[in-house]
Design a protein around this motif. Sequence first.
Motif, mmCIF file in Angstrom:
data_model
loop_
_atom_site.group_PDB
_atom_site.id
_atom_site.type_symbol
_atom_site.label_atom_id
_atom_site.label_comp_id
_atom_site.label_asym_id
_atom_site.label_seq_id
_atom_site.Cartn_x
_atom_site.Cartn_y
_atom_site.Cartn_z
ATOM 1 N N VAL A 190 0.794 -1.231 0.000
ATOM 2 C CA VAL A 190 0.000 0.000 0.000
ATOM 3 C C VAL A 190 0.825 1.280 0.000
ATOM 4 O O VAL A 190 0.307 2.349 -0.355
ATOM 5 C CB VAL A 190 -0.962 0.013 1.218
ATOM 6 N N THR A 191 2.098 1.216 0.391
ATOM 7 C CA THR A 191 2.908 2.435 0.452
ATOM 8 C C THR A 191 4.304 2.173 -0.103
ATOM 9 O O THR A 191 4.805 1.044 -0.030
ATOM 10 C CB THR A 191 3.056 2.969 1.895
ATOM 11 N N PRO A 192 4.964 3.213 -0.622
ATOM 12 C CA PRO A 192 6.357 3.055 -1.073
ATOM 13 C C PRO A 192 7.284 2.971 0.133
ATOM 14 O O PRO A 192 6.894 3.332 1.248
ATOM 15 C CB PRO A 192 6.604 4.334 -1.872
ATOM 16 N N PRO A 193 8.520 2.517 -0.053
ATOM 17 C CA PRO A 193 9.461 2.470 1.076
ATOM 18 C C PRO A 193 9.810 3.861 1.588
ATOM 19 O O PRO A 193 10.180 4.024 2.738
ATOM 20 C CB PRO A 193 10.687 1.759 0.498
ATOM 21 N N TRP A 194 9.732 4.870 0.716
ATOM 22 C CA TRP A 194 9.908 6.259 1.118
ATOM 23 C C TRP A 194 9.265 7.150 0.063
ATOM 24 O O TRP A 194 8.937 6.714 -1.043
ATOM 25 C CB TRP A 194 11.387 6.619 1.277
#
Length: 373
Positions: free
Chosen positions: A136-140
């Motif tokens: 659901v989210t990028p690593p940063w």
Amino acid sequence: MDTQALKGSWQRVAQSGDQVPLFFYSALFLMYPETRALFPVSMATQRDRLVNALGHVVSNVDRVNEVVPFLQQLGRDHRKFAVLAQHYPAVGQALLATLEHFLGDRWTPALARDWTAAYGLVAKVMTEAAEESSAVTPPWWEGEIILHEVRAPGIAVIRARLNYQYAFRAGQSASVSVPLRPKLWRFYSFANAPRRDNSIDLHVRVVDGGTVSTALVHGAQRGDILKVGAPVGDRLTLGQNQSKELLLIAGGTGLAPLKALVEQVAYEGPPRGVRLFVGARTSRELYDLEALSKMEAENPWLSVVPVVSRDAFYSGEHGHAVDVALKAWRGQDVFVCGSEEMVQNSVSRLLDAGVPPELIRFDEFTTAGGREP
């Protein structure tokens, strides 16, 4: 699993101090040279993190409910270091080798089995959390610096616009990395509530030995791209049912998350009485006074009180922010943020003055564990 044996063995190992992480990383890099690329060139700030994290986990190994959320956050957070599931066995082998080295004859087959099982559980929780987060989210996130102002000696206000939607709450923090110091991350609080343009404000003060803070204040410039990790922390956030008046006590750049709370009240309402006490050593360090004065003029429910402690020529309030704030306390919820020393002293003063502990929310900026204000 013998939790007492785990705790006891770790206490013995921890007595060797800095030698423990030094041996661990030496073993890791010798056995698995490819893992060296995951870490910064200088390991000076990295070494203590191993001891702090392991110490926290082992100290709470018999209280699983307290350990699991910590490990899950750790697993999600390690995505920004490009840590993959296949790296965990390597770390586990280096850890076991370290324990065996420092425990000597006390390293028994039974203890080895318990540590192997314990680390297996740690790795499982962290990898599962990382996998769920990756869906659901990028690593940063990447944020382009669109404003960089040095407001006072060693203090800068930085605004960056992020490349993807970034959901956070006023009062939260995130780890930040700057191109001049690749693979080094430090936590900073956002100085704003969420905005439509996806920008964030950071208040950064140079700390002794702070390579990231120095790079952000003196090396970063407009156009640079910051890396920003996922938002964390709820110590200074407003709950949905929290509608009491607020008394906010800030020390130095501890102003950042408290200013974000003021913005949240302004944006979302309902309007409530908010008194913000901003502490600094000298008037020159009241770096955001112009913006705060503008907010005060636009919001009749807001009162901003600057306080200085070491400036004989300052015409305003003198002393410590908490002492001035206590004169205005009438049962409000109290939020405190600043240096470790400032927060500890302020909370002690509040409690001594009779402020109920359930009304006090606080967070501290400390260089311990690699965190910088």
